[in-house]
Design a protein around this motif. Sequence first.
Motif, PDB file in Angstrom:
ATOM      1  N   TYR A   1     -17.871 -21.878 -18.152  1.00  0.00           N
ATOM      2  CA  TYR A   1     -17.795 -21.153 -16.883  1.00  0.00           C
ATOM      3  C   TYR A   1     -18.047 -19.670 -17.134  1.00  0.00           C
ATOM      4  O   TYR A   1     -17.644 -19.124 -18.156  1.00  0.00           O
ATOM      5  N   LYS A   2     -18.706 -19.026 -16.179  1.00  0.00           N
ATOM      6  CA  LYS A   2     -18.762 -17.569 -16.119  1.00  0.00           C
ATOM      7  C   LYS A   2     -17.998 -17.181 -14.868  1.00  0.00           C
ATOM      8  O   LYS A   2     -18.454 -17.437 -13.748  1.00  0.00           O
ATOM      9  N   ASP A   3     -16.816 -16.595 -15.074  1.00  0.00           N
ATOM     10  CA  ASP A   3     -15.867 -16.421 -13.973  1.00  0.00           C
ATOM     11  C   ASP A   3     -15.638 -17.788 -13.315  1.00  0.00           C
ATOM     12  O   ASP A   3     -15.232 -18.713 -13.990  1.00  0.00           O
TER      13      ASP A   3
ATOM     14  N   LYS B   1     -21.920 -28.812 -31.785  1.00  0.00           N
ATOM     15  CA  LYS B   1     -23.317 -29.228 -31.627  1.00  0.00           C
ATOM     16  C   LYS B   1     -23.790 -29.012 -30.195  1.00  0.00           C
ATOM     17  O   LYS B   1     -24.895 -28.497 -29.954  1.00  0.00           O
ATOM     18  N   MET B   2     -22.955 -29.377 -29.219  1.00  0.00           N
ATOM     19  CA  MET B   2     -23.317 -29.218 -27.818  1.00  0.00           C
ATOM     20  C   MET B   2     -23.529 -27.750 -27.462  1.00  0.00           C
ATOM     21  O   MET B   2     -24.497 -27.393 -26.779  1.00  0.00           O
ATOM     22  N   LEU B   3     -22.644 -26.876 -27.940  1.00  0.00           N
ATOM     23  CA  LEU B   3     -22.781 -25.445 -27.661  1.00  0.00           C
ATOM     24  C   LEU B   3     -24.063 -24.896 -28.286  1.00  0.00           C
ATOM     25  O   LEU B   3     -24.780 -24.108 -27.657  1.00  0.00           O
ATOM     26  N   CYS B   4     -24.350 -25.317 -29.502  1.00  0.00           N
ATOM     27  CA  CYS B   4     -25.547 -24.853 -30.203  1.00  0.00           C
ATOM     28  C   CYS B   4     -26.814 -25.296 -29.468  1.00  0.00           C
ATOM     29  O   CYS B   4     -27.747 -24.504 -29.279  1.00  0.00           O
ATOM     30  N   GLU B   5     -26.840 -26.563 -29.047  1.00  0.00           N
ATOM     31  CA  GLU B   5     -28.019 -27.095 -28.352  1.00  0.00           C
ATOM     32  C   GLU B   5     -28.274 -26.386 -27.026  1.00  0.00           C
ATOM     33  O   GLU B   5     -29.414 -26.365 -26.537  1.00  0.00           O
ATOM     34  N   ASN B   6     -27.223 -25.805 -26.450  1.00  0.00           N
ATOM     35  CA  ASN B   6     -27.373 -25.120 -25.159  1.00  0.00           C
ATOM     36  C   ASN B   6     -27.309 -23.592 -25.284  1.00  0.00           C
ATOM     37  O   ASN B   6     -27.143 -22.881 -24.292  1.00  0.00           O
ATOM     38  N   ASN B   7     -27.446 -23.129 -26.539  1.00  0.00           N
ATOM     39  CA  ASN B   7     -27.575 -21.682 -26.831  1.00  0.00           C
ATOM     40  C   ASN B   7     -26.371 -20.858 -26.388  1.00  0.00           C
ATOM     41  O   ASN B   7     -26.512 -19.744 -25.882  1.00  0.00           O
ATOM     42  N   PHE B   8     -25.175 -21.410 -26.604  1.00  0.00           N
ATOM     43  CA  PHE B   8     -23.945 -20.654 -26.363  1.00  0.00           C
ATOM     44  C   PHE B   8     -23.282 -20.343 -27.698  1.00  0.00           C
ATOM     45  O   PHE B   8     -22.951 -21.249 -28.457  1.00  0.00           O
ATOM     46  N   GLN B   9     -23.137 -19.055 -28.002  1.00  0.00           N
ATOM     47  CA  GLN B   9     -22.440 -18.625 -29.206  1.00  0.00           C
ATOM     48  C   GLN B   9     -20.961 -18.420 -28.886  1.00  0.00           C
ATOM     49  O   GLN B   9     -20.598 -17.958 -27.805  1.00  0.00           O
ATOM     50  N   LEU B  10     -20.113 -18.738 -29.841  1.00  0.00           N
ATOM     51  CA  LEU B  10     -18.671 -18.640 -29.599  1.00  0.00           C
ATOM     52  C   LEU B  10     -18.216 -17.224 -29.273  1.00  0.00           C
ATOM     53  O   LEU B  10     -17.257 -17.035 -28.513  1.00  0.00           O
ATOM     54  N   ASP B  11     -18.899 -16.218 -29.820  1.00  0.00           N
ATOM     55  CA  ASP B  11     -18.417 -14.843 -29.637  1.00  0.00           C
ATOM     56  C   ASP B  11     -18.606 -14.303 -28.216  1.00  0.00           C
ATOM     57  O   ASP B  11     -18.159 -13.205 -27.900  1.00  0.00           O
ATOM     58  N   ILE B  12     -19.260 -15.079 -27.330  1.00  0.00           N
ATOM     59  CA  ILE B  12     -19.411 -14.600 -25.949  1.00  0.00           C
ATOM     60  C   ILE B  12     -18.181 -14.940 -25.103  1.00  0.00           C
ATOM     61  O   ILE B  12     -18.004 -14.389 -24.007  1.00  0.00           O
TER      62      ILE B  12
ATOM     63  N   TYR C   1     -16.651 -15.273 -19.760  1.00  0.00           N
ATOM     64  CA  TYR C   1     -17.070 -16.623 -20.134  1.00  0.00           C
ATOM     65  C   TYR C   1     -15.859 -17.408 -20.631  1.00  0.00           C
ATOM     66  O   TYR C   1     -15.099 -16.932 -21.478  1.00  0.00           O
ATOM     67  N   ILE C   2     -15.697 -18.622 -20.094  1.00  0.00           N
ATOM     68  CA  ILE C   2     -14.579 -19.486 -20.452  1.00  0.00           C
ATOM     69  C   ILE C   2     -15.131 -20.818 -20.953  1.00  0.00           C
ATOM     70  O   ILE C   2     -16.002 -21.423 -20.309  1.00  0.00           O
ATOM     71  N   LEU C   3     -14.619 -21.293 -22.082  1.00  0.00           N
ATOM     72  CA  LEU C   3     -14.948 -22.621 -22.583  1.00  0.00           C
ATOM     73  C   LEU C   3     -13.753 -23.534 -22.302  1.00  0.00           C
ATOM     74  O   LEU C   3     -12.633 -23.252 -22.733  1.00  0.00           O
TER      75      LEU C   3
END
Length: 352
Positions: free
Chosen positions: A20-22, A57-68, A4-6
């Motif tokens: 992105y995932k790959d 906020k955007m990551l939280c609203e879309n259920n993406f945690q930083l540790d992934i 996973y890439i931010l």
Amino acid sequence: MGKYILAINPGSTSTKVAVYKDKKNLLEKNIEHSSKELSKFEKITDQYEMRYKEIEKMLCENNFQLDIFSAIVARGGPVSVLEPGAYRINEAMVEKLMNNPLVDHASNLGGVIAFKLAEPQNIPAFIYDAVSTDQMTDIARISGMKDISRKSLVHALNMRAVGMKCAENMDKNYDDVNLIIAHLGGGITIAVHEKGRMTDLVSDDEGPFSPERAGRIPGKDLVAMCYLYDKDEMEKKLRGKGGLISYLGTISTLEVEKRIKNGDEYAKLIYEAMAYQVSKGICELTAVVKGKVDRIIITGGIAYSDLITSWIKERVEWVAPVEIFPGEKELEALAYGALRVIKGEERAREFK
């Protein structure tokens, strides 16, 4: 499992973010920042916390945690003279971006935000193909005044991405072709890509005007004007209040084209002058490769305009075939670059 890439790309009035995932784009958001919101901040660096919180906020609203995330990558601002490719973000880079960059530009915030998001999670953070990517030849640096050297400040990230894509479409390698690429956005830059290296360019202060930048201004008149205004006012006239907004009171190319459609001849004159100046900049760079140009590429947000691109094509297609790559491939280029680094296919440089 996949990586996973931010990817983060701050611009003057928005912050573009993608997950992105790959090589698969899972999410892409354009976080708009209104003029009213931005007017609260005296300096661009003061916007850091606001933009940081919007991304969280955007990551939280879309259920993406930083540790992934396996990596966080940002558009590299004009931090310093850099080689193309990836640089690992460290404390020294953050300090330079915040306090002493080459140019005060919104893209400087990308590296700072990426580092602040990544560090608590022990995630690697990178910038990629920074605005200050520099491959200019010695002869190209000569300005005509010994005290001033020409600098490489260019839309390197999107240019190199579309350059590689164009070469691929030609069944050739990027390193084997000569391309002239014009990026048309809030700022306009043009570069000659000579066998995979940006050996010369027309930066946004020495070429075409754009929606909000004045571009090349007659020198003697500019010097005289500097005695009428203070430094901050003059800088705003060149960047922020120059170009289309100076003549037409708007930075919206859609608004300008609407006026033209409704019969506004003055709007047509100014808008066509912008295309005219882009065409001159493209042809100027043909001399670098002695006329041996394989393709001319028009890219960036304004490249969606059939009107602008048709005006430019009419003036330059005698040089080489013209290809249009509208929009910006910057988030994809960032994510793919970071993926190559974490997979060991490319090495990230250390910033010093």
